[in-house]
Design an enzyme around this catalytic site. Structure first.
Site, PDB file in Angstrom:
ATOM      1  N   HIS A 180       0.844  -1.197   0.000  1.00 39.13           N
ATOM      2  CA  HIS A 180       0.000   0.000   0.000  1.00 39.13           C
ATOM      3  C   HIS A 180       0.875   1.241   0.000  1.00 39.13           C
ATOM      4  O   HIS A 180       1.836   1.336   0.745  1.00 39.13           O
ATOM      5  CB  HIS A 180      -0.984   0.019   1.172  1.00 39.13           C
ATOM      6  N   LEU A 181       0.525   2.159  -0.892  1.00 38.84           N
ATOM      7  CA  LEU A 181       1.222   3.426  -1.015  1.00 38.84           C
ATOM      8  C   LEU A 181       0.557   4.446  -0.104  1.00 38.84           C
ATOM      9  O   LEU A 181      -0.650   4.679  -0.203  1.00 38.84           O
ATOM     10  CB  LEU A 181       1.163   3.920  -2.464  1.00 38.84           C
TER      11      LEU A 181
END
Length: 165
Positions: free
Chosen positions: A128-129
């Site tokens: 996840h960014l």
């Protein structure tokens, strides 16, 4: 606490794939982000992404006014699992994050932090960014948790540079 990775990896989306998504994206029923991506976490509001292989939603513990997570629907454990073949996906994640900020009329991209936590410092073991703005609002703890290019958090630019080598 790290998200448990045991479970059914490779299981198709139990709700059926949405139009344009990969028909066989990896799904781990024990992974909260897989469930979010599959629409199985009704309390999590999903925001539209141009790339149908990604989902975007607000972080439950925001570090600043705008704190979004851009997540691939396909289960990928972390940034350590990426290679050159993932460069386009990471670039799409960045574009989705910028779009979310622009939708909120935030355009000062010099005051944005985008990056990934590095294992074992990932709270959820699904890539996840973090898209966080404005950085100038960071408190002491956020400055530590999202410290650029530390042992525990790498910026998108740093990651892309490593993937391109």
């Amino acid at each position: 606490m790290a998200e448990k990775q045991a479970g059914l990896v490779g299981e198709p989306d139990p709700e059926g794939s949405s139009p344009g998504t990969s028909e066989s994206w990896n799904y781990d029923s024990n992974c909260v982000f897989c469930r979010v991506a599959a629409g199985q976490e009704p309390k999590t509001e999903l925001f539209h992404c141009e790339n149908e292989d990604l989902v975007c939603f607000k972080d439950i513990k925001p570090a600043a006014l705008y704190h979004y997570l851009v997540v691939p629907k396909k289960h990928i454990g972390s940034c350590k699992d990426l290679n050159k073949d993932h460069i386009e996906m990471v670039e799409s994640m960045v574009a989705a994050g910028k779009t979310m900020l622009e939708r909120n009329n935030f355009t000062d991209f010099t005051d944005v932090r985008m990056g990934f936590h590095v294992p074992p410092f990932c709270s959820i073991s699904h890539l996840h960014l973090h898209v966080i703005a404005p950085v100038k609002e960071f408190g002491f703890l956020s400055k530590l948790v999202y410290r650029q290019d530390s042992y525990w958090f790498v910026t998108v630019d740093y990651l892309l540079e490593k993937l391109r080598k």
